[in-house]
Design an enzyme around this catalytic site. Sequence first.
Site, PDB file in Angstrom:
ATOM      1  N   SER A  74     -24.521  23.986  32.272  1.00 33.06           N
ATOM      2  CA  SER A  74     -23.061  24.167  32.427  1.00 33.06           C
ATOM      3  C   SER A  74     -22.777  24.633  33.845  1.00 33.06           C
ATOM      4  CB  SER A  74     -22.592  25.229  31.433  1.00 33.06           C
ATOM      5  OG  SER A  74     -21.281  25.664  31.732  1.00 33.06           O
ATOM      6  N   TYR A 123     -23.040  33.761  27.247  1.00 34.18           N
ATOM      7  CA  TYR A 123     -23.001  32.286  27.311  1.00 34.18           C
ATOM      8  C   TYR A 123     -23.529  31.812  28.671  1.00 34.18           C
ATOM      9  CZ  TYR A 123     -21.548  27.467  27.511  1.00 34.18           C
ATOM     10  OH  TYR A 123     -21.566  26.095  27.665  1.00 34.18           O
TER      11      TYR A 123
HETATM   12  P1  NDP Z   1     -19.167  20.486  20.466  1.00 34.06           P
HETATM   13  O1  NDP Z   1     -18.787  21.739  19.793  1.00 34.06           O
HETATM   14  O2  NDP Z   1     -18.246  19.323  20.395  1.00 34.06           O
HETATM   15  O3  NDP Z   1     -20.603  20.003  19.946  1.00 34.06           O
HETATM   16  C1  NDP Z   1     -21.664  20.907  19.779  1.00 34.06           C
HETATM   17  C2  NDP Z   1     -22.777  20.238  18.980  1.00 34.06           C
HETATM   18  O4  NDP Z   1     -23.842  21.193  18.830  1.00 34.06           O
HETATM   19  C3  NDP Z   1     -22.341  19.831  17.584  1.00 34.06           C
HETATM   20  O5  NDP Z   1     -22.827  18.534  17.301  1.00 34.06           O
HETATM   21  C4  NDP Z   1     -23.004  20.863  16.684  1.00 34.06           C
HETATM   22  O6  NDP Z   1     -23.379  20.266  15.451  1.00 34.06           O
HETATM   23  C5  NDP Z   1     -24.255  21.208  17.481  1.00 34.06           C
HETATM   24  N1  NDP Z   1     -24.763  22.530  17.107  1.00 34.06           N
HETATM   25  C6  NDP Z   1     -24.210  23.745  17.368  1.00 34.06           C
HETATM   26  N2  NDP Z   1     -24.923  24.722  16.785  1.00 34.06           N
HETATM   27  C7  NDP Z   1     -25.968  24.112  16.144  1.00 34.06           C
HETATM   28  C8  NDP Z   1     -27.042  24.567  15.354  1.00 34.06           C
HETATM   29  N3  NDP Z   1     -27.234  25.886  15.089  1.00 34.06           N
HETATM   30  N4  NDP Z   1     -27.905  23.670  14.853  1.00 34.06           N
HETATM   31  C9  NDP Z   1     -27.739  22.350  15.105  1.00 34.06           C
HETATM   32  N5  NDP Z   1     -26.753  21.848  15.839  1.00 34.06           N
HETATM   33  C10 NDP Z   1     -25.863  22.710  16.349  1.00 34.06           C
HETATM   34  O7  NDP Z   1     -19.457  20.896  21.997  1.00 34.06           O
HETATM   35  P2  NDP Z   1     -19.728  20.007  23.314  1.00 34.06           P
HETATM   36  O8  NDP Z   1     -20.072  18.627  22.954  1.00 34.06           O
HETATM   37  O9  NDP Z   1     -18.621  20.239  24.265  1.00 34.06           O
HETATM   38  O10 NDP Z   1     -20.999  20.783  23.908  1.00 34.06           O
HETATM   39  C11 NDP Z   1     -22.289  20.225  23.917  1.00 34.06           C
HETATM   40  C12 NDP Z   1     -23.135  21.021  24.897  1.00 34.06           C
HETATM   41  O11 NDP Z   1     -22.550  20.978  26.188  1.00 34.06           O
HETATM   42  C13 NDP Z   1     -23.290  22.498  24.548  1.00 34.06           C
HETATM   43  O12 NDP Z   1     -24.617  22.883  24.841  1.00 34.06           O
HETATM   44  C14 NDP Z   1     -22.317  23.198  25.498  1.00 34.06           C
HETATM   45  O13 NDP Z   1     -22.720  24.509  25.795  1.00 34.06           O
HETATM   46  C15 NDP Z   1     -22.397  22.292  26.705  1.00 34.06           C
HETATM   47  N6  NDP Z   1     -21.242  22.307  27.577  1.00 34.06           N
HETATM   48  C16 NDP Z   1     -19.963  22.124  27.099  1.00 34.06           C
HETATM   49  C17 NDP Z   1     -18.865  22.145  27.952  1.00 34.06           C
HETATM   50  C18 NDP Z   1     -17.471  22.020  27.471  1.00 34.06           C
HETATM   51  O14 NDP Z   1     -16.546  22.510  28.166  1.00 34.06           O
HETATM   52  N7  NDP Z   1     -17.215  21.378  26.351  1.00 34.06           N
HETATM   53  C19 NDP Z   1     -19.053  22.296  29.409  1.00 34.06           C
HETATM   54  C20 NDP Z   1     -20.436  22.502  29.797  1.00 34.06           C
HETATM   55  C21 NDP Z   1     -21.474  22.486  28.923  1.00 34.06           C
HETATM   56  P3  NDP Z   1     -23.134  20.904  13.995  1.00 34.06           P
HETATM   57  O15 NDP Z   1     -21.959  21.829  14.096  1.00 34.06           O
HETATM   58  O16 NDP Z   1     -22.923  19.722  13.107  1.00 34.06           O
HETATM   59  O17 NDP Z   1     -24.404  21.611  13.712  1.00 34.06           O
HETATM   60  C1  8X3 Z   2     -18.624  25.333  29.367  1.00 28.06           C
HETATM   61  C2  8X3 Z   2     -17.910  25.419  30.672  1.00 28.06           C
HETATM   62  O1  8X3 Z   2     -16.721  27.030  32.255  1.00 28.06           O
HETATM   63  O2  8X3 Z   2     -16.155  27.157  29.899  1.00 28.06           O
HETATM   64  O3  8X3 Z   2     -19.990  25.448  29.559  1.00 28.06           O
HETATM   65  O4  8X3 Z   2     -18.263  28.009  30.679  1.00 28.06           O
HETATM   66  S1  8X3 Z   2     -17.261  26.992  30.872  1.00 28.06           S
END
Ligand code: NDP
Ligand code: 8X3
Length: 250
Positions: free
Chosen positions: A137, A150
């Site tokens: 991130s 986080y």
């Molecule tokens: P979403 O919430 O849309 O997706 C998260 C995914 O992670 C879901 O498919 C969820 O599946 C899975 N997940 C969470 N906890 C568990 C668990 N304990 N076991 C198995 N699966 C799990 O988020 P994003 O797609 O936005 O995020 C994806 C990644 O990108 C994350 O690592 C996030 O930190 C990172 N990220 C996101 C940003 C943003 O602003 N959106 C920016 C930068 C990085 P389920 O609930 O079905 O288990």
């Molecule tokens: C998610 C982006 O800026 O909300 O990883 O931490 S931020």
Amino acid sequence: MAKTALITGATSGFGKAVAQRFAREGWNVVLTGRRQDRLDALVAELGGPERALALCFDIRDETATRAALAGLPAGFADINALVNNAGLALGYNPAQTADLDQWKTMIDTNITGLVTITRLLLDTLIAQRGVVINLASIASSWPYPGGNVYGGTKAFVRQFSLGLRSDLSAKGVRVTSIEPGLSESEFTLVRNGGDQAAYDKFYAGTNPLQPEDIAESIYWVASLPDHVNINSLEIMPVSQSWAPFQIHRE
Ligand code: NDP
Ligand code: 8X3
């Protein structure tokens, strides 16, 4: 023979878009997450059980992760790309009022879950001379109030990626840390405890990145020639940039 990508957290957001992007290019996909109904729907969308395999487990649970990976059928066992995407943020509280259980959930998911599945798949990835793409991130490099644990987990993901890359260099395995900024997905609903109004307010007027933007970058990284490694890739929407350091005055 089709290549195979395993994508953790494929039930929404980036992971779902990544699965759709790789499947569109003819890859077989292994999809993980905890919501079986969403996994089943995605398998059907991406061409059925010949092309997509659903593994429903909690990535924090090592026993469940081992069991899920133990029985990979032919056509899905030789994983060429591991996309470590499952992860979450919980809350915006400053450290002094943060919920310790939320901190532990982030650490268990974003760090322990990620390193567990990576370790379990390394022999396969080395045999395939594959690629590991980890979702870090902008919070890996840029701290902000309320980002405490986080951001710490994502700094770990970035540094782990670089260390893994050092270890695997001689094995021909490529490793990339993907570092997105403001992106629209359920991530923000999860972080806000399901508050749709807070979600709408957060994104209002920002033209944020969309999961498809991140999926495009991830597919590009994976499809580069075998001798090219993108070490890290920081991606923001044009609307997002830097601000001055905060200064507290008495
Ligand atoms: P979403 O919430 O849309 O997706 C998260 C995914 O992670 C879901 O498919 C969820 O599946 C899975 N997940 C969470 N906890 C568990 C668990 N304990 N076991 C198995 N699966 C799990 O988020 P994003 O797609 O936005 O995020 C994806 C990644 O990108 C994350 O690592 C996030 O930190 C990172 N990220 C996101 C940003 C943003 O602003 N959106 C920016 C930068 C990085 P389920 O609930 O079905 O288990
Ligand atoms: C998610 C982006 O800026 O909300 O990883 O931490 S931020």
